[in-house]
Design a protein around this motif. Structure first.
Motif, PDB file in Angstrom:
ATOM      1  N   SER A 102     -79.682   4.456  -3.220  1.00  0.00           N
ATOM      2  CA  SER A 102     -78.697   4.314  -2.136  1.00  0.00           C
ATOM      3  C   SER A 102     -77.857   5.575  -1.984  1.00  0.00           C
ATOM      4  CB  SER A 102     -77.772   3.127  -2.430  1.00  0.00           C
ATOM      5  OG  SER A 102     -76.982   3.422  -3.551  1.00  0.00           O
ATOM      6  N   ASP A 103     -77.356   5.739  -0.778  1.00  0.00           N
ATOM      7  CA  ASP A 103     -76.414   6.820  -0.492  1.00  0.00           C
ATOM      8  C   ASP A 103     -75.582   6.390   0.712  1.00  0.00           C
ATOM      9  OD1 ASP A 103     -76.412   9.974  -1.537  1.00  0.00           O
ATOM     10  OD2 ASP A 103     -75.394   9.655   0.374  1.00  0.00           O
ATOM     11  N   ILE A 104     -74.417   7.011   0.879  1.00  0.00           N
ATOM     12  CA  ILE A 104     -73.578   6.713   2.039  1.00  0.00           C
ATOM     13  C   ILE A 104     -74.070   7.493   3.260  1.00  0.00           C
ATOM     14  CG2 ILE A 104     -71.923   8.558   1.504  1.00  0.00           C
ATOM     15  CD1 ILE A 104     -70.709   5.234   2.676  1.00  0.00           C
ATOM     16  N   CYS A 131     -75.934   7.227 -11.897  1.00  0.00           N
ATOM     17  CA  CYS A 131     -74.993   7.665 -10.861  1.00  0.00           C
ATOM     18  C   CYS A 131     -74.488   9.016 -11.332  1.00  0.00           C
ATOM     19  CB  CYS A 131     -73.859   6.677 -10.670  1.00  0.00           C
ATOM     20  SG  CYS A 131     -72.814   7.187  -9.297  1.00  0.00           S
ATOM     21  N   ARG A 132     -75.172  10.069 -10.875  1.00  0.00           N
ATOM     22  CA  ARG A 132     -74.967  11.393 -11.438  1.00  0.00           C
ATOM     23  C   ARG A 132     -74.444  12.351 -10.368  1.00  0.00           C
ATOM     24  NH1 ARG A 132     -79.304  14.111 -13.706  1.00  0.00           N
ATOM     25  NH2 ARG A 132     -77.750  14.900 -15.153  1.00  0.00           N
ATOM     26  N   ASN A 133     -73.428  13.090 -10.730  1.00  0.00           N
ATOM     27  CA  ASN A 133     -72.877  14.128  -9.852  1.00  0.00           C
ATOM     28  C   ASN A 133     -72.346  13.560  -8.538  1.00  0.00           C
ATOM     29  OD1 ASN A 133     -73.784  16.190 -11.771  1.00  0.00           O
ATOM     30  ND2 ASN A 133     -75.816  15.557 -11.111  1.00  0.00           N
ATOM     31  N   VAL A 134     -71.811  12.371  -8.610  1.00  0.00           N
ATOM     32  CA  VAL A 134     -71.204  11.720  -7.441  1.00  0.00           C
ATOM     33  C   VAL A 134     -69.699  11.568  -7.673  1.00  0.00           C
ATOM     34  CG1 VAL A 134     -71.245   9.674  -5.946  1.00  0.00           C
ATOM     35  CG2 VAL A 134     -73.359  10.414  -7.052  1.00  0.00           C
ATOM     36  N   ILE A 142     -71.489  16.120  -0.125  1.00  0.00           N
ATOM     37  CA  ILE A 142     -72.347  17.273  -0.428  1.00  0.00           C
ATOM     38  C   ILE A 142     -73.595  16.746  -1.124  1.00  0.00           C
ATOM     39  CG2 ILE A 142     -72.476  19.466  -1.639  1.00  0.00           C
ATOM     40  CD1 ILE A 142     -69.370  19.399  -1.590  1.00  0.00           C
ATOM     41  N   ASN A 143     -74.753  17.115  -0.575  1.00  0.00           N
ATOM     42  CA  ASN A 143     -75.994  16.464  -1.015  1.00  0.00           C
ATOM     43  C   ASN A 143     -76.835  17.268  -1.987  1.00  0.00           C
ATOM     44  OD1 ASN A 143     -76.027  15.804   2.403  1.00  0.00           O
ATOM     45  ND2 ASN A 143     -75.596  14.235   0.890  1.00  0.00           N
ATOM     46  N   TYR A 144     -76.254  18.274  -2.659  1.00  0.00           N
ATOM     47  CA  TYR A 144     -77.106  19.092  -3.519  1.00  0.00           C
ATOM     48  C   TYR A 144     -77.770  18.240  -4.608  1.00  0.00           C
ATOM     49  CZ  TYR A 144     -78.863  22.342  -6.884  1.00  0.00           C
ATOM     50  OH  TYR A 144     -79.716  22.990  -7.741  1.00  0.00           O
ATOM     51  N   THR A 145     -79.067  18.415  -4.777  1.00  0.00           N
ATOM     52  CA  THR A 145     -79.807  17.698  -5.815  1.00  0.00           C
ATOM     53  C   THR A 145     -81.118  18.430  -6.078  1.00  0.00           C
ATOM     54  OG1 THR A 145     -80.688  15.535  -6.463  1.00  0.00           O
ATOM     55  CG2 THR A 145     -80.941  16.122  -4.140  1.00  0.00           C
ATOM     56  N   THR A 146     -81.803  18.097  -7.161  1.00  0.00           N
ATOM     57  CA  THR A 146     -83.139  18.668  -7.408  1.00  0.00           C
ATOM     58  C   THR A 146     -83.989  17.597  -8.087  1.00  0.00           C
ATOM     59  OG1 THR A 146     -82.708  19.422  -9.669  1.00  0.00           O
ATOM     60  CG2 THR A 146     -82.180  20.987  -7.904  1.00  0.00           C
ATOM     61  N   GLY A 198     -60.730   5.851  -2.538  1.00  0.00           N
ATOM     62  CA  GLY A 198     -61.040   6.223  -3.920  1.00  0.00           C
ATOM     63  C   GLY A 198     -61.263   7.715  -4.106  1.00  0.00           C
ATOM     64  N   TYR A 199     -61.283   8.479  -3.008  1.00  0.00           N
ATOM     65  CA  TYR A 199     -61.544   9.923  -3.126  1.00  0.00           C
ATOM     66  C   TYR A 199     -60.291  10.674  -3.566  1.00  0.00           C
ATOM     67  CZ  TYR A 199     -66.128   9.689  -0.825  1.00  0.00           C
ATOM     68  OH  TYR A 199     -67.434   9.443  -0.527  1.00  0.00           O
ATOM     69  N   ARG A 200     -60.490  11.790  -4.261  1.00  0.00           N
ATOM     70  CA  ARG A 200     -59.353  12.609  -4.695  1.00  0.00           C
ATOM     71  C   ARG A 200     -58.778  13.327  -3.484  1.00  0.00           C
ATOM     72  NH1 ARG A 200     -60.822  16.834  -8.640  1.00  0.00           N
ATOM     73  NH2 ARG A 200     -62.952  16.532  -8.043  1.00  0.00           N
ATOM     74  N   ALA A 217     -77.861   5.567  -7.736  1.00  0.00           N
ATOM     75  CA  ALA A 217     -76.684   5.383  -6.867  1.00  0.00           C
ATOM     76  C   ALA A 217     -76.146   6.768  -6.474  1.00  0.00           C
ATOM     77  CB  ALA A 217     -75.630   4.580  -7.612  1.00  0.00           C
ATOM     78  N   GLY A 218     -76.210   7.086  -5.170  1.00  0.00           N
ATOM     79  CA  GLY A 218     -75.875   8.444  -4.706  1.00  0.00           C
ATOM     80  C   GLY A 218     -77.119   9.305  -4.855  1.00  0.00           C
ATOM     81  N   CYS A 219     -78.204   8.866  -4.166  1.00  0.00           N
ATOM     82  CA  CYS A 219     -79.534   9.471  -4.392  1.00  0.00           C
ATOM     83  C   CYS A 219     -79.769  10.704  -3.541  1.00  0.00           C
ATOM     84  CB  CYS A 219     -80.624   8.443  -4.109  1.00  0.00           C
ATOM     85  SG  CYS A 219     -80.722   7.980  -2.359  1.00  0.00           S
ATOM     86  N   PHE A 242     -85.853  16.217 -11.179  1.00  0.00           N
ATOM     87  CA  PHE A 242     -85.647  16.339 -12.631  1.00  0.00           C
ATOM     88  C   PHE A 242     -84.444  17.235 -12.961  1.00  0.00           C
ATOM     89  CE2 PHE A 242     -90.107  15.203 -12.056  1.00  0.00           C
ATOM     90  CZ  PHE A 242     -90.183  14.082 -12.872  1.00  0.00           C
ATOM     91  N   ARG A 243     -83.337  16.984 -12.243  1.00  0.00           N
ATOM     92  CA  ARG A 243     -82.112  17.763 -12.480  1.00  0.00           C
ATOM     93  C   ARG A 243     -81.636  17.494 -13.920  1.00  0.00           C
ATOM     94  NH1 ARG A 243     -76.982  17.241  -8.379  1.00  0.00           N
ATOM     95  NH2 ARG A 243     -75.751  18.961  -9.175  1.00  0.00           N
ATOM     96  N   ASP A 244     -81.440  18.514 -14.706  1.00  0.00           N
ATOM     97  CA  ASP A 244     -81.123  18.403 -16.141  1.00  0.00           C
ATOM     98  C   ASP A 244     -82.308  17.742 -16.859  1.00  0.00           C
ATOM     99  OD1 ASP A 244     -78.506  19.387 -15.628  1.00  0.00           O
ATOM    100  OD2 ASP A 244     -77.884  17.357 -15.092  1.00  0.00           O
ATOM    101  N   ASP A 296     -71.987   2.147   0.397  1.00  0.00           N
ATOM    102  CA  ASP A 296     -70.768   2.832  -0.028  1.00  0.00           C
ATOM    103  C   ASP A 296     -70.418   2.350  -1.436  1.00  0.00           C
ATOM    104  OD1 ASP A 296     -68.230   3.779  -0.500  1.00  0.00           O
ATOM    105  OD2 ASP A 296     -67.373   3.044   1.379  1.00  0.00           O
ATOM    106  N   LEU A 297     -70.355   3.276  -2.358  1.00  0.00           N
ATOM    107  CA  LEU A 297     -70.147   2.913  -3.768  1.00  0.00           C
ATOM    108  C   LEU A 297     -68.815   2.217  -4.044  1.00  0.00           C
ATOM    109  CD1 LEU A 297     -71.682   6.012  -5.532  1.00  0.00           C
ATOM    110  CD2 LEU A 297     -72.480   3.662  -5.657  1.00  0.00           C
ATOM    111  N   MET A 298     -67.868   2.302  -3.120  1.00  0.00           N
ATOM    112  CA  MET A 298     -66.603   1.605  -3.339  1.00  0.00           C
ATOM    113  C   MET A 298     -66.767   0.097  -3.140  1.00  0.00           C
ATOM    114  SD  MET A 298     -64.299   3.643  -4.382  1.00  0.00           S
ATOM    115  CE  MET A 298     -62.703   2.868  -4.080  1.00  0.00           C
ATOM    116  N   GLU A 351     -84.680  13.183  -4.353  1.00  0.00           N
ATOM    117  CA  GLU A 351     -85.315  13.816  -5.518  1.00  0.00           C
ATOM    118  C   GLU A 351     -85.111  12.994  -6.792  1.00  0.00           C
ATOM    119  OE1 GLU A 351     -83.838  15.303  -3.017  1.00  0.00           O
ATOM    120  OE2 GLU A 351     -84.476  17.386  -2.765  1.00  0.00           O
ATOM    121  N   GLU A 352     -83.908  12.401  -6.950  1.00  0.00           N
ATOM    122  CA  GLU A 352     -83.630  11.624  -8.168  1.00  0.00           C
ATOM    123  C   GLU A 352     -84.509  10.365  -8.247  1.00  0.00           C
ATOM    124  OE1 GLU A 352     -79.466  11.269  -9.892  1.00  0.00           O
ATOM    125  OE2 GLU A 352     -79.717   9.259  -9.112  1.00  0.00           O
ATOM    126  N   PRO A 353     -84.528   9.493  -7.217  1.00  0.00           N
ATOM    127  CA  PRO A 353     -85.382   8.296  -7.340  1.00  0.00           C
ATOM    128  C   PRO A 353     -86.871   8.624  -7.436  1.00  0.00           C
ATOM    129  CG  PRO A 353     -84.375   8.415  -5.155  1.00  0.00           C
ATOM    130  CD  PRO A 353     -83.685   9.428  -6.009  1.00  0.00           C
TER     131      PRO A 353
END
Ligand code: SAM
Length: 285
Positions: A152-154, A222-225, A84-88, A39-41, A119-121, A90-92, A207-209, A125-127
């Motif tokens: 969850s995350d892969i 499911c943000r920025n995944v 790539i795991n960048y997160t913060t 499913g990846y580009r 999903a893709g945590c 309260f992102r946005d 795995d989200l697939m 920081e998100e949960p």
């Protein structure tokens, strides 16, 4: 054979062999590391793979395959580069405002236990941001009205950081001092998430697939995944979410992500800025 044909053929052959070797690397990842790369580009995968080709000095996919066979530990580096795991926390901020002011108060009246999925945590920081808001909004009614946040995350390394719940002062920069004191305990230079925040968060590798592990969810973030996935991959994942959300439940994507195809038809957009969608409630019979 013309001179042009003679010079072009080896290059075309070379390109063909490299493309086959690239596809073989994709299959090897699925077989050895369990990540479904279909499913990846391709442009995303190639950009990430090329970082490893350079880092290992192999420079071609054919040589990289031999390297992977000799050094199976390289799969871990490859996976780390892919996810790539960048997160913060309260992102946005406006998205979390929407969750706090508009969505969570609705859940207070639910007769069923509330289920949220991050999903893709990444590193948590998100949960944990969601857990802070749940505690703020629900307060003592959490005992009557239990809330579970599945996260969850892969990526195993990101998940173990999330489970550990230890963050540097820099990572807490999006929160004010009062929030930090209320929800974190200082441990030398770092800050640990308090147990009551952790108690309602359940981490799992996923795995989200694959088809969702959970059903009747009230809210999925499911943000920025999706940036990594092809259009078909995104639609597949978004339809899995649609099936996993209860009627009338909510779904939030990243602010730069848009729904396409069937998911765009079945979800109702509630807020275009914060990207909040709803699965329509079934009309009463
Ligand atoms: C940029 S982070 C987003 C973190 C958080 N949702 C946010 O918005 O801040 C993307 C996460 O997606 C995860 N990811 C990538 N592919 C995945 C897959 N197939 N299944 C599950 N998680 C995946 C990565 O491991 C990474 O932690």
């Amino acid at each position: 054979m013309t001179v042009l044909e003679q010079t072009q053929k080896p290059e075309a052959l070379q390109n063909y062999l490299e493309e086959s070797a690239y596809n073989k690397v994709k299959r090897m990842i699925t077989e050895s590391a369990g990540l479904n790369t279909s499913g990846y580009r391709d442009e995303y995968l190639k950009r990430r793979f090329e970082i490893r080709l350079r880092a290992t000095g192999t420079n071609t996919y054919a040589r990289y395959i031999l390297y992977l066979k000799k050094h199976p530990e390289e799969f871990t580096n490859l996976l780390n580069d892919l996810t790539i795991n960048y997160t913060t926390f309260f992102r946005d901020g406006d998205v979390y405002q929407h969750i706090e002011k508009k969505l969570l108060p609705k859940f207070l009246f639910s007769k069923n236990p509330i289920k949220i999925w991050s999903a893709g945590c990444a590193s948590g920081e998100e949960p944990y941001s969601l857990s802070i808001l749940v505690h703020k909004v629900f307060g003592s009614s959490l005992t009557r009205n239990p809330v579970t946040i599945f996260a969850s995350d892969i990526d195993k390394d990101a998940l173990s950081k999330a489970q550990n719940g230890l963050y540097s002062a820099r990572q807490l920069a999006t929160m004010d001092q009062r929030t930090i004191e209320k929800y974190f305990t200082k441990e030398s230079e770092n800050y640990r998430v308090k147990d009551f925040l952790k108690d309602i968060v359940h981490f799992e590798q996923f795995d989200l697939m694959k088809t969702s592990l959970h059903v009747n969810l009230d809210l999925i973030l499911c943000r920025n995944v999706m940036i990594y996935f092809s259009k078909e991959g995104q639609q597949h994942i978004h339809m899995n979410f649609y099936r996993a959300i209860r009627d009338g439940g909510f779904f939030i994507t990243g602010k730069s992500e848009i729904l396409s195809g069937e998911p765009a038809q079945v979800f109702t957009a509630l807020d275009y800025v914060t990207r909040v969608y709803q699965k329509p409630a079934k009309p009463p019979l």
